[in-house]
Design an enzyme around this catalytic site. Structure first.
Site, PDB file in Angstrom:
ATOM      1  N   GLY A  47       0.805  -1.202   0.000  1.00 55.09           N
ATOM      2  CA  GLY A  47       0.000   0.000   0.000  1.00 55.09           C
ATOM      3  C   GLY A  47       0.846   1.263   0.000  1.00 55.09           C
ATOM      4  O   GLY A  47       0.465   2.278  -0.595  1.00 55.09           O
ATOM      5  N   CYS A  75       4.596   9.620  21.084  1.00 58.54           N
ATOM      6  CA  CYS A  75       5.337  10.289  22.148  1.00 58.54           C
ATOM      7  C   CYS A  75       6.236   9.289  22.858  1.00 58.54           C
ATOM      8  O   CYS A  75       5.830   8.612  23.799  1.00 58.54           O
ATOM      9  CB  CYS A  75       4.377  10.921  23.157  1.00 58.54           C
ATOM     10  SG  CYS A  75       3.622  12.439  22.584  1.00 58.54           S
TER      11      CYS A  75
END
Length: 463
Positions: free
Chosen positions: A153, A405
């Site tokens: 993809g 994060c």
């Protein structure tokens, strides 16, 4: 509520492809339907070609799991086996559909030869490839000659962006895209900018929905070569107003590329696009197969070195057995899509309602109505996202996060950042055809304690 079993769909009509044999001209024959097995793929000699030809069904069928396969189990800290692991990350990769597994094994017999050659084995391979392309094109609603298979993809997304820009380089060099595109699209945009082009990101609101006014203004600017819009956010599930965005592009004479990886095989595709990409392992096909569709009349130029295969849109030989498996599983997934939406959407609604009610300081993100039926994302304040994912994994839950994060980046997801929503302790839950109500209930029962334990470890109490 349990997922549909194989018997409920085995009676549906199916088209078969025949891989070679005397008298076969287009790689497809309609055989009698009573040969379709409960898994959706029949492998047997064709009546007219005894002992030689395999028949592979591209059927509309469903099966929950294969006999003899056991789900992995989670373990406690002491090493003892606990409850079976629950996989809830279909937005990254859906479990391999049984139809894909069976088609893959069946296609290995005739899918190893080069379909571009002229000898017998190559002709059988070509018939397999042609039938897989026709079946996939029919599901997507495109012409077979508009569709190419790519190695992934990501490759399809790169080709869509860079090829669309190259095809209209005389018009201009600006790419307009939403601020929440998949990283594959953004990386292609970065390559374009590094080569001297420009990119104009269009903002979204707090629900992750495109600002249509800003989009319309952006595509009407001089020098826009291509616009790119994801059909539905891979991180928060918000469905984008593709039809309206496409209308603005049409008014401006700008072709629209859509990244439909999260939509194909799950929800109806929007209209108005010129270029589309998708990825097989999102709908339960094998990894390593992407789809690139370029509508007739669209100016598109391959960004890769010249190659005559796949219409010149992507270089190299296709993984034909995987392509056949992808096509078969897409037909099965698309046939089940409406039923799966009806089954999974209420489970997602349950998660959206109960998580903020039972876990303090949680924000559920994404549009509550205009969203994908299988995906929900929420963020937990005072919790490290990576620690939360590991804690859930130890309890047997495989989930993902829209937040990156970590100690290496210290930067939140670009999607959550663009939305202006909480990114700490972010969890993305995405369901699939094997997900049961019991799986969701177990997740909801254990999540509050897991979050509370992590907050206590961090010294956050009394919430």
């Amino acid at each position: 509520m349990r997922p549909p079993g194989p018997a409920s769909l085995a009676r549906r009509g199916a088209s078969f492809l025949s891989t070679g044999g005397k008298g076969v001209t287009d790689g497809r024959r309609l055989l009698d339907h009573d040969g379709l097995d409960r898994g959706g793929v029949t492998v047997r000699p064709h009546r007219g070609d005894p002992g030689h030809t395999a028949a592979i069904a591209f059927g509309s069928v469903s099966a929950r799991s294969e006999p003899g396969l056991q789900a992995p189990q989670s373990r406690t800290k002491g090493g003892s086996v606990s409850a079976p692991s629950v996989y809830l990350d279909a937005a990254t990769a859906a479990p391999l559909h049984p139809v894909a597994r069976q088609a893959l094994m069946a296609a290995l017999d005739d899918g190893w030869a080069d379909p571009g050659k002229l000898y017998t084995q190559a002709r059988r391979a070509r018939q397999l490839l042609d039938a897989a392309r026709e079946a996939t094109a029919q599901t997507l609603g495109v012409r077979a000659d508009e569709l190419s298979f790519t190695p992934s993809g990501t490759t399809a997304a790169h080709g869509a962006v860079l090829g669309g820009l190259a095809g209209r380089h005389r018009v201009g060099s600006t790419l307009v895209h939403s601020a929440i595109e998949h990283s594959a699209v953004l990386h292609a945009a970065e390559r374009h900018v590094a080569a001297g082009g420009s990119a104009n990101p269009v903002p979204v609101d707090r629900l992750g929905r495109l600002d249509l006014t800003a989009w319309s203004d952006a595509v009407q600017a001089p020098g826009v070569a291509l616009a790119a819009l994801i059909t539905a956010s891979h991180e928060v599930g918000t469905v984008q107003p593709v039809a309206e965005a496409a209308a603005a592009c049409a008014d401006a004479g700008v072709p629209l590329y859509v990244d439909a990886a999260q939509s194909v095989g799950r929800v109806p595709l929007p209209a108005g696009w010129s270029v589309l990409s998708a990825s097989a392992h999102k709908w339960g096909g094998p990894p390593g197969v992407g789809l690139l569709a370029v509508r007739k009349g669209t100016r598109w130029e391959s960004p890769w070195p010249a190659d005559e295969r796949e219409g010149g849109r992507t270089p190299g030989s296709v993984n034909l057995p995987a392509v056949v498996a992808a096509a078969a599983s897409l037909r099965a997934a698309a046939a089940d899509a409406a039923a799966e939406e009806s089954r999974l959407a209420p489970l997602v609604d349950r998660i959206r309602a109960r998580v903020p009610a039972e876990v303090p300081d949680v924000e559920v993100v994404g549009d509550p109505v205009l969203r994908l039926p299988h995906l929900v994302t929420f963020s937990c304040l005072y919790v490290d996202g990576e620690a939360l994912l590991h804690a859930l994994d130890r309890r047997g839950f495989a989930v993902s996060s829209g937040s990156s994060c970590t100690s290496s980046t210290l930067r939140p997801s670009h999607v959550l950042e663009a939305m202006g929503v909480l990114s700490h302790g972010n969890v993305r839950v995405s369901l699939h055809r094997e997900t049961t109500e019991a799986d969701v209930e177990r997740f909801l029962a254990e999540l509050p304690g897991i979050v509370a334990d992590l907050r206590a470890e961090a010294g956050v109490v009394g919430l």
